[in-house]
Write an enzyme that holds these catalytic residues in place. Sequence first.
Site, PDB file in Angstrom:
ATOM      1  N   LYS A  39       0.809  -1.218   0.000  1.00 17.89           N
ATOM      2  CA  LYS A  39       0.000   0.000   0.000  1.00 17.89           C
ATOM      3  C   LYS A  39       0.847   1.274   0.000  1.00 17.89           C
ATOM      4  CE  LYS A  39      -3.880  -0.343  -0.183  1.00 17.89           C
ATOM      5  NZ  LYS A  39      -4.926  -0.796  -1.161  1.00 17.89           N
ATOM      6  N   SER A 261      -1.937 -12.851   3.491  1.00 16.72           N
ATOM      7  CA  SER A 261      -2.469 -12.671   2.127  1.00 16.72           C
ATOM      8  C   SER A 261      -1.441 -13.142   1.095  1.00 16.72           C
ATOM      9  CB  SER A 261      -2.899 -11.220   1.870  1.00 16.72           C
ATOM     10  OG  SER A 261      -1.794 -10.380   1.726  1.00 16.72           O
TER      11      SER A 261
HETATM   12  N1  PMP Z   1      -2.724  -8.035   1.206  1.00 15.17           N
HETATM   13  C1  PMP Z   1      -2.587  -7.184   2.238  1.00 15.17           C
HETATM   14  C2  PMP Z   1      -1.824  -7.632   3.437  1.00 15.17           C
HETATM   15  C3  PMP Z   1      -3.172  -5.916   2.179  1.00 15.17           C
HETATM   16  O1  PMP Z   1      -3.053  -5.071   3.216  1.00 15.17           O
HETATM   17  C4  PMP Z   1      -3.897  -5.551   1.020  1.00 15.17           C
HETATM   18  C5  PMP Z   1      -4.538  -4.191   0.948  1.00 15.17           C
HETATM   19  N2  PMP Z   1      -5.659  -4.093   1.801  1.00 15.17           N
HETATM   20  C6  PMP Z   1      -4.045  -6.480  -0.019  1.00 15.17           C
HETATM   21  C7  PMP Z   1      -3.415  -7.715   0.096  1.00 15.17           C
HETATM   22  C8  PMP Z   1      -4.910  -6.241  -1.225  1.00 15.17           C
HETATM   23  O2  PMP Z   1      -4.506  -5.152  -1.985  1.00 15.17           O
HETATM   24  P1  PMP Z   1      -5.556  -4.270  -2.796  1.00 15.17           P
HETATM   25  O3  PMP Z   1      -6.109  -3.270  -1.800  1.00 15.17           O
HETATM   26  O4  PMP Z   1      -4.746  -3.603  -3.837  1.00 15.17           O
HETATM   27  O5  PMP Z   1      -6.624  -5.146  -3.322  1.00 15.17           O
END
Ligand code: PMP
Length: 303
Positions: A39, A261
């Site tokens: 981010k 994630s």
């Molecule tokens: N993984 C993590 C750990 C995140 O913090 C985020 C953002 N919320 C994402 C994946 C997904 O990214 P995006 O917001 O671009 O979909």
Amino acid sequence: MTLENVLNCVGGTPCLNLALSSGHVFAKAEFMNPSGSIKDRVAARIIELAIQNGSLRPGMRIAEASSGNMGISLAMAGAAYGYRVTIYMCESASIERRNILRLLGAELVLTPPEQSVGGALEALMADAESDPDVFLVNQFGNKENIAAHYNGTGKELWEDMDGDIDCFISGIGSGGTMMGVGTYLREKNPEVRLIAVEPQGAAALLGHKPKQHGIEGIGDGFLPEIVDPDFIDSIIEVTDSQAVENALALARRKGLFVGMSSGANLAAAALVLKDYPEWKIATTLPDRAERYFSTQLFLNKAV
Ligand code: PMP
């Protein structure tokens, strides 16, 4: 080389060949961004553009709803440029995320966990309506979120892999990564397949209702405005346990210290490779494991 500002360290992350026995998976090491997550790319673009075009002026306050990482990236950018930052976040967000925000001097407003990020978003909108000096970031509706990944992550991946990409896999939080990277890759090669990853039983792209789950950063409980579901080829649902197991496997087999994630992306990649073993898969490792030490899920599996 010397750099003026921490935001100059954002992006240009290494692309790691994970050399899995099941096939080819290449991943952008987004945990190497200065505040530790993907981010940073979005916060840097939105804040620097807003300062340049005069929509963010001295004395204003930056405000956002976040499941954690976007808040941390904005707190970093706000501190670097001298702006106050308010972050609306679910009470369920890990204690590490809250503490990092406080350390960076951001004001933290916690909202009920059962409302997921939607609840935080409502509180944010009420704040922005009542205070004209609020600079509303709104990652879920701000097209610059997509632009950050189009010009950054997507372009870098294409160059890192010399255009040899069959498929891009990404978890959906705000959807900025998928929409930005996907748009760039599809412009270069319309055949590139785009596969979204969502938490099991909480896939907004499949019309599921919000549900508490353990894969922080994705599956925020609603379909963000910037996401075009028709743009995505397929959706893979991943359980908390699969995400944690894959994150741990990356730590133990590759020395890569990543969050849940990242594990979810890898779990999805393994499933795709079962059907298409010859594919070259691109994905991201969005953040680091330290951010989740307090979560039971991680602790139970890791020790
Ligand atoms: N993984 C993590 C750990 C995140 O913090 C985020 C953002 N919320 C994402 C994946 C997904 O990214 P995006 O917001 O671009 O979909």
